[in-house]
Design an enzyme around this catalytic site. Structure first.
Site, mmCIF file in Angstrom:
data_model
loop_
_atom_site.group_PDB
_atom_site.id
_atom_site.type_symbol
_atom_site.label_atom_id
_atom_site.label_comp_id
_atom_site.label_asym_id
_atom_site.label_seq_id
_atom_site.Cartn_x
_atom_site.Cartn_y
_atom_site.Cartn_z
ATOM 1 N N LYS A 196 19.174 -10.370 -6.442
ATOM 2 C CA LYS A 196 17.751 -10.631 -6.197
ATOM 3 C C LYS A 196 16.895 -9.809 -7.157
ATOM 4 O O LYS A 196 17.056 -8.596 -7.271
ATOM 5 C CB LYS A 196 17.411 -10.271 -4.750
ATOM 6 C CG LYS A 196 15.933 -10.371 -4.405
ATOM 7 C CD LYS A 196 15.671 -9.884 -2.977
ATOM 8 C CE LYS A 196 14.178 -9.765 -2.681
ATOM 9 N NZ LYS A 196 13.921 -9.210 -1.328
ATOM 10 N N ASP A 247 6.949 -7.061 -4.831
ATOM 11 C CA ASP A 247 6.795 -7.944 -3.675
ATOM 12 C C ASP A 247 5.592 -7.515 -2.845
ATOM 13 O O ASP A 247 5.649 -6.539 -2.101
ATOM 14 C CB ASP A 247 8.062 -7.914 -2.819
ATOM 15 C CG ASP A 247 7.976 -8.863 -1.627
ATOM 16 O OD1 ASP A 247 7.119 -9.767 -1.660
ATOM 17 O OD2 ASP A 247 8.767 -8.693 -0.683
ATOM 18 N N LYS A 297 2.176 -7.860 2.955
ATOM 19 C CA LYS A 297 2.737 -6.677 3.599
ATOM 20 C C LYS A 297 1.636 -5.671 3.943
ATOM 21 O O LYS A 297 0.533 -5.718 3.401
ATOM 22 C CB LYS A 297 3.746 -5.991 2.663
ATOM 23 C CG LYS A 297 5.009 -6.762 2.367
ATOM 24 C CD LYS A 297 5.870 -5.977 1.391
ATOM 25 C CE LYS A 297 7.164 -6.701 1.047
ATOM 26 N NZ LYS A 297 8.088 -6.725 2.187
ATOM 27 N N ASP A 322 6.844 -13.729 2.809
ATOM 28 C CA ASP A 322 7.496 -12.434 2.591
ATOM 29 C C ASP A 322 9.012 -12.535 2.742
ATOM 30 O O ASP A 322 9.705 -11.540 2.607
ATOM 31 C CB ASP A 322 6.936 -11.396 3.560
ATOM 32 C CG ASP A 322 7.284 -9.970 3.155
ATOM 33 O OD1 ASP A 322 7.575 -9.754 1.958
ATOM 34 O OD2 ASP A 322 7.273 -9.087 4.015
ATOM 35 N N GLU A 372 10.906 -14.093 0.616
ATOM 36 C CA GLU A 372 10.977 -14.765 -0.684
ATOM 37 C C GLU A 372 12.303 -14.591 -1.396
ATOM 38 O O GLU A 372 12.709 -15.441 -2.188
ATOM 39 C CB GLU A 372 9.842 -14.256 -1.580
ATOM 40 C CG GLU A 372 10.082 -12.943 -2.306
ATOM 41 C CD GLU A 372 10.334 -11.751 -1.395
ATOM 42 O OE1 GLU A 372 11.127 -10.869 -1.771
ATOM 43 O OE2 GLU A 372 9.734 -11.692 -0.296
ATOM 44 N N ARG A 420 15.413 -14.751 -0.480
ATOM 45 C CA ARG A 420 16.433 -15.779 -0.212
ATOM 46 C C ARG A 420 16.130 -17.079 -0.947
ATOM 47 O O ARG A 420 17.041 -17.853 -1.254
ATOM 48 C CB ARG A 420 16.556 -15.994 1.293
ATOM 49 C CG ARG A 420 15.345 -16.568 1.987
ATOM 50 C CD ARG A 420 15.351 -16.305 3.477
ATOM 51 N NE ARG A 420 15.130 -14.895 3.771
ATOM 52 C CZ ARG A 420 15.169 -14.375 4.992
ATOM 53 N NH1 ARG A 420 15.409 -15.159 6.036
ATOM 54 N NH2 ARG A 420 14.964 -13.089 5.172
#
Length: 463
Positions: free
Chosen positions: A231, A236, A243, A313, A315, A317
C-alpha cells in the site's frame, strides 16, 4: 570523534557474565554485579581498565534465542555517544547466523533519517573478528540494513516532498544502480487506459496524481515467482470522510507497505537471490477537493468488478485491489504477499509491536512466521471466517469495501481476498499499521518509521 585508538570498546558477556573474549578484568567486574549478562543489558565501566578507551559491557543472554545477538548489537550502539567510534569483538564461537544478527542489530540501531540534521548514531563501527568465514554473513546483514534504512527514509520523508511522482522517481533511481532490475511506472493516462479505477479514485482528489510502480527482479534460472504488493498512500487525509487532527498527523507513514516491498526487492537484487520477485506499489495521495471520490461511490477495479465505498478513509484496500487483480491477471505468481498499513483495528487487536497475518495457506503462513521470528518482526495469524464475508455484501456493487459491523482488520483481509481469484490459496496479507512506526528509540528501532516487513520478506525470500 574519538582520537585514533580511543574507540569505545564493547565487550560481550554471556548469561553468567563471562566475557566471551576472555577479558579477566571485565570478568572480575561482572562478578560484582547482578544480572550483567541479560540480552541487551548494558553497563559502562566507571573508569578505564588497561586501555584509556571507554569500555561498555553488553549482555548476550544465552546467545541461542532468536534476537539475542541482535539485541546485543543494538545495545552496544545505544551505549555510545553519536560522535564516538565503536569496536565490537565478535565471539570466536559465534555461528554465521549469530554474526549476521549482531551486525543487523548494530546497523538497524545506528540508523538516522537521511534528511535529519544529525548524523549516524556512531562515527564508525568496527566489528573485530579473526574468522574469515563471516564475510557472507556480514555482507547479507549490510544488504538488509541498507534496505531497512531505505524503507525508513522513504516513510519518514515529509509528504510535502513525498508525492506519488517523487516516490516513483526514487524507485527508478535506486533500480538504476543495480543490474538485473526493471521498472515500469504507470502514470494517470495509462492507469485510465488500463482500468485501474481504484487507484484513480483514491488519487483523484489530489493535485499530485497517482502512479503504479512495478519493480521486477528476474534472475536466470528462477524457479518461483513471488509478487509483493505494498500500500502506497503518500498521505492520507481520509478524504471526504476526513480524519481527526490526531488521526492525521502521522499519515505520511501510510505508504510503509510500498516502501517495504520496494526495499525488499532491491535487497533481493543486491543479494542475487535465485527467485523472481515483482513488487507492485500503487501510489496515491488521499486528499480533499471537489474531485475527490465520495462516500457511496461505486468504483470499477482493474479486474472489472465493482466496490461500493461508503468511507473514503478506507482507501488503502481500493488501491491494493487494483494491484492484486493486475498481478493475478498478468504476472503468473506462485505466491502473492501484500503488506499494508491498513487498519487501526490491527493495533486494537495486537498492540503496537505486532502485525496481523492472514492466509489460507498453512505452509506460507508458517514460513512467514518463521521468517519474522528470525528477523525480529512479530506477527500473529488471524482467522478468515467465511461467514464474515457476508459483511461485504452490497446492494449496488459486487462488494462493499467498508462495512461497519466490526472486525475491521479481518473484514479488510476478506475484501482483499476477493481479488485473488484462484491464487487465494497462495496469498498472505500482513496488516502492519501498528508496528510500522515507533514512538521512541528502543532496541534496534529508532524513533519514527521502522521499515517493518523488509527483514521478514528478505528472510522469506532467502529460505
Amino acid at each position: 570523534m574519538a582520537e585514533s585508538g580511543q574507540a569505545t570498546r564493547a565487550v560481550l558477556v554471556d548469561a553468567a557474565g563471562t566475557p566471551l573474549g576472555g577479558d579477566q578484568e571485565v570478568a572480575a567486574w561482572c562478578r560484582a554485579e547482578e544480572d550483567p549478562g541479560r540480552a541487551g543489558a548494558v553497563q559502562t565501566l566507571p573508569r578505564p581498565l588497561r586501555t584509556p578507551a571507554k569500555v561498555v559491557i553488553v549482555g548476550l543472554g544465552g546467545g541461542a534465542a532468536d534476537g539475542d545477538y541482535r539485541a546485543a548489537g543494538a545495545a552496544a550502539v545505544g551505549a555510545v555517544a553519536r560522535d564516538e567510534e565503536l569496536q565490537v569483538e565478535v565471539p570466536a564461537g559465534a555461528t554465521p547466523e549469530q554474526v549476521r544478527d549482531l551486525a543487523e542489530g548494530i546497523w538497524f540501531a545506528g540508523y538516522r533519517f537521511a534528511e535529519a540534521p544529525e548524523g549516524p548514531r556512531t562515527a564508525a563501527v568496527d566489528l573485530i573478528t579473526s574468522n574469515d568465514g563471516y564475510a557472507e554473513s556480514l555482507s547479507t546483514a549490510q544488504a538488509v540494513a541498507r534496505a531497512v534504512w531505505l524503507a525508513r527514509d522513504l516513510t519518514n520523508m515529509p509528504s510535502s516532498t513525498k508525492n506519488p511522482a517523487w516516490f516513483a522517481g526514487q524507485v527508478v533511481a535506486e533500480a538504476a544502480t543495480r543490474p538485473g532490475l526493471t521498472v515500469i511506472v504507470r502514470e494517470p493516462e495509462q492507469l485510465a487506459e488500463e482500468g485501474f479505477g481504484g487507484i484513480l479514485a483514491v488519487g483523484g482528489g489530489s493535485a499530485t496524481p497517482p502512479r503504479l510502480v512495478e519493480l521486477c527482479w528476474a534472475p536466470e534460472g528462477a524457479t518461483r515467482h513471488v509478487v509483493l504488493v505494498g500500500k502506497g498512500i503518500t498521505f492520507d487525509t481520509g478524504g471526504i470522510s476526513i480524519k481527526t487532527r490526531d488521526g492525521m498527523k502521522l499519515m505520511k507513514k501510510d505508504m510503509g507497505g510500498a516502501a517495504a516491498v520496494i526495499a525488499a526487492t532491491l535487497a533481493a537484487a543486491d543479494l542475487g537471490l535465485p527467485v523472481r520477485v515483482t513488487a507492485l506499489a500503487p501510489l496515491a495521495e488521499n486528499a480533499v477537493s471537489g474531485s475527490a471520490y465520495r462516500p457511496g461511490d461505486v468504483i470499477t477495479h482493474y479486474d472489472g468488478t465493482t466496490s461500493e465505498s461508503t468511507n473514503s478513509d478506507a482507501e488503502g484496500r481500493l488501491v491494493l485491489a487494483d494491484a492484486l487483480g493486475y498481478a493475478v491477471a498478468n504476472l503468473a505468481p506462485d505466491v502473492v504477499i501484500d503488506l499494508a498499513t491498513l487498519t487501526g483495528a490491527n493495533m486494537v487487536a495486537l498492540g503496537k509491536g505486532m502485525a496481523a497475518l492472514y492466509s489460507h495457506d498453512d505452509d506460507l503462513a508458517a514460513a512467514l512466521v518463521r521468517a519474522g521470528t528470525a528477523a525480529g518482526e512479530r506477527m500473529w495469524r488471524m482467522p478468515l471466517p467465511e461467514d464474515y464475508a457476508e459483511y461485504l455484501r452490497s446492494d449496488i456493487a459486487d462488494r462493499h469495501s467498508s462495512p461497519a459491523q466490526g472486525a475491521g482488520s479481518v473484514v479488510a483481509a476478506l475484501y482483499l481476498r476477493d481479488f485473488l481469484g484462484d491464487k487465494a490459496g497462495s496469498w498472505a496479507h500482513l496488516d502492519m499499521s501498528a508496528p510500522s512506526w515507533s514512538d521512541k528509540t528502543t532496541g534496534d528501532l529508532v524513533k519514527g518509521a521502522t521499515g517493518w516487513g523488509v527483514r521478514t520478506l528478505v528472510r522469506y525470500l532467502t529460505a
